[in-house]
Motif scaffolding. Structure first.
Motif, short mmCIF file in Angstrom:
data_model
loop_
_atom_site.label_atom_id
_atom_site.label_comp_id
_atom_site.label_asym_id
_atom_site.label_seq_id
_atom_site.Cartn_x
_atom_site.Cartn_y
_atom_site.Cartn_z
N GLY A 1 0.71 -1.56 -0.46
CA GLY A 1 -0.46 0.32 0.40
C GLY A 1 1.04 0.95 0.18
N GLU B 1 -9.89 1.11 8.29
CA GLU B 1 -8.98 1.29 7.59
C GLU B 1 -7.95 0.69 8.57
N ASN B 2 -7.98 1.15 10.03
CA ASN B 2 -6.39 0.58 10.85
C ASN B 2 -7.08 -0.79 11.74
N GLU C 1 -2.40 1.84 13.01
CA GLU C 1 -1.76 3.20 12.71
C GLU C 1 -1.33 3.71 14.04
N LYS D 1 -10.94 2.73 12.77
CA LYS D 1 -11.87 3.31 11.57
C LYS D 1 -11.50 1.81 10.40
N ARG E 1 -14.41 -4.42 1.31
CA ARG E 1 -14.81 -4.35 -0.01
C ARG E 1 -14.91 -5.33 -0.52
N TYR F 1 -11.42 -2.82 6.98
CA TYR F 1 -12.04 -2.14 5.44
C TYR F 1 -11.67 -3.38 4.20
N ASP F 2 -10.73 -3.28 4.03
CA ASP F 2 -10.31 -3.76 2.65
C ASP F 2 -11.22 -5.06 2.65
N SER G 1 -7.11 -4.93 6.55
CA SER G 1 -7.60 -4.14 7.10
C SER G 1 -9.51 -5.21 6.89
N GLY H 1 0.21 5.57 1.40
CA GLY H 1 -0.66 6.71 2.00
C GLY H 1 0.18 8.10 1.33
#
Length: 203
Positions: free
Chosen positions: A59, A181-182, A195, A179, A142, A138-139, A136, A61
């Protein structure tokens, strides 16, 4: 117990051969200029010091890039965050290292937060080596079209995250960016907080 099936990325051990184009396996790659934003420029299969070999990019950022690498000493895959060669990001990385080391010293089981393995300065880039975990939250959501989790799994993950937050608060640390993502998945039933550069210390 209902579980999730995490995607797997088996290592491509062909890139870990003893010799590559006639160059010793631990040799450093040629020096290159960073890109215009201060990101480290690399190629898959190259070394990051004599200890780590780059497998793939995980990734990118604002702070820099995360690479999946093979640790020759520990014989395991690790995640290495290579911070941009920009002073403010390097300074922030040193604060993150302090937080990660404090967490590691106080978390003997390593179950609450992502564990730091090592850190070093490589060609003017701060590199933070951490354990390699799954995607994560989130991933994962998704990739599964945001299908809801079973309630018992939500309850179990929620309990783990609350324990992790309480652990950090006991050390006078506050995670300021909770969140999906973390939150990194360790297995189909376990997760850890990541994170830690967004932690602040309570006086």
């Amino acid at each position: 117990m209902t579980t999730m099936v995490l995607p797997s990325h088996p290592p491509d051990y062909t890139c870990f051969s003893l010799l590559s184009k006639g160059v010793a396996r631990n040799a450093s790659p040629p020096r290159r200029e960073d890109d215009k934003d201060g990101h480290y420029v690399f190629a898959v299969g190259e070394n990051l010091t004599s200890r780590y070999k780059i497998y793939r990019k995980m990734g990118e950022g604002t702070f820099g890039q995360v690479l999946e690498c093979w640790d020759r000493e520990r014989k395991e895959m690790v995640a290495i965050k290579i911070v941009r060669a920009v002073n403010k990001y390097s300074d922030a990385a040193m604060i993150e290292i302090d937080v990660l080391q404090k967490l590691a010293r106080n978390d003997a089981t390593g179950k609450h937060c992502v564990q730091i393995r090592n850190w070093f300065d490589y060609r003017n880039h701060i590199c933070i080596v951490c354990e390699k975990l799954g995607p994560s939250l989130y991933d994962f959501l998704r990739k599964t079209a945001y299908r809801p989790f079973p309630i018992d799994l939500v309850r179990e993950l929620g309990e783990q995250l609350l324990e992790s937050v309480a652990f950090m608060h006991a050390l006078k640390l506050i995670h300021t960016d909770l969140k999906p993502e973390n939150i990194l998945l360790v297995s189909s039933e376990d997760a850890k907080l990541a994170e830690n550069k967004v932690c602040i210390t309570i006086a």
